[in-house]
Scaffold this motif. Structure first.
Motif, short mmCIF file in Angstrom:
data_model
loop_
_atom_site.label_atom_id
_atom_site.label_comp_id
_atom_site.label_asym_id
_atom_site.label_seq_id
_atom_site.Cartn_x
_atom_site.Cartn_y
_atom_site.Cartn_z
N LYS A 77 37.49 30.49 50.47
CA LYS A 77 38.72 30.29 51.26
C LYS A 77 39.54 31.57 51.26
CE LYS A 77 42.42 27.97 49.73
NZ LYS A 77 43.28 26.87 49.32
N THR A 78 40.08 31.92 52.42
CA THR A 78 41.00 33.06 52.50
C THR A 78 42.42 32.52 52.40
OG1 THR A 78 41.24 32.96 54.90
CG2 THR A 78 39.40 34.26 54.04
N SER A 79 43.37 33.40 52.30
CA SER A 79 44.76 32.96 52.21
C SER A 79 45.40 32.81 53.59
CB SER A 79 45.56 33.96 51.37
OG SER A 79 45.53 35.23 51.98
N HIS A 80 44.61 32.99 54.64
CA HIS A 80 45.14 32.91 56.00
C HIS A 80 45.24 31.44 56.44
CE1 HIS A 80 46.01 34.12 60.07
NE2 HIS A 80 45.05 33.33 60.50
N ARG A 81 46.47 30.97 56.62
CA ARG A 81 46.69 29.59 57.07
C ARG A 81 46.57 29.54 58.59
NH1 ARG A 81 52.31 27.38 55.71
NH2 ARG A 81 52.86 28.59 57.52
N LEU A 82 45.75 28.63 59.09
CA LEU A 82 45.55 28.47 60.53
C LEU A 82 46.66 27.65 61.15
CD1 LEU A 82 41.72 27.84 60.61
CD2 LEU A 82 42.92 29.86 61.44
N CYS A 83 46.90 26.47 60.62
CA CYS A 83 47.95 25.61 61.17
C CYS A 83 48.20 24.42 60.26
CB CYS A 83 47.59 25.13 62.58
SG CYS A 83 46.12 24.13 62.66
N ILE A 84 49.22 23.66 60.62
CA ILE A 84 49.59 22.45 59.89
C ILE A 84 49.58 21.30 60.89
CG2 ILE A 84 51.45 21.27 58.66
CD1 ILE A 84 52.30 23.99 57.60
#
Length: 117
Positions: free
Chosen positions: A37-44
């Motif tokens: 997992k990367t720390s890049h959040r895609l969406c909520i």
């Protein structure tokens, strides 16, 4: 049951002919090989579903929101047009490139994180 940390791949394809939707398909499936997992959040996404559904069933119920969220990750568009004196024809193909992500559940929302390529 909803579990966190599961990994999925999402892709989509839509074809229109003469400005009319001819074909569309949204694919969502679990990853066969775990990725980091990367720390890049895609969406909520808001969590409106009951807790007794599977993670994949939850995500399938949110396909429209997933498409809006993941569309920015990569899209290919192929547009073809042909015109003669009396006739015109066109076809547009839109492909959302495969996006691999993981899911994290909280009390009332779900967070999607990008996975390493």
């Amino acid at each position: 049951m909803l579990y966190g940390g599961e990994q999925f791949v999402f892709s989509a394809k839509a074809i229109s002919r003469n400005h009319t939707l001819f074909y569309d398909e949204i694919r969502l499936s679990p990853l066969m090989q775990e990725r980091e997992k990367t720390s890049h959040r895609l969406c909520i996404l808001p969590r409106l579903e009951p807790l007794h559904v599977s993670t994949q069933a939850f995500l399938k119920s949110q396909e429209e929101r997933l498409l809006e969220c993941l569309l920015a990750q990569g899209v290919l568009v192929h547009d073809w047009q042909e015109h003669t004196t009396n006739l015109g024809a066109s076809q547009t193909q839109l492909r959302v490139l495969p996006v691999r992500f993981t899911v994290e559940f909280k009390d009332d929302f779900v967070t999607l994180y990008l996975l390493a390529p």
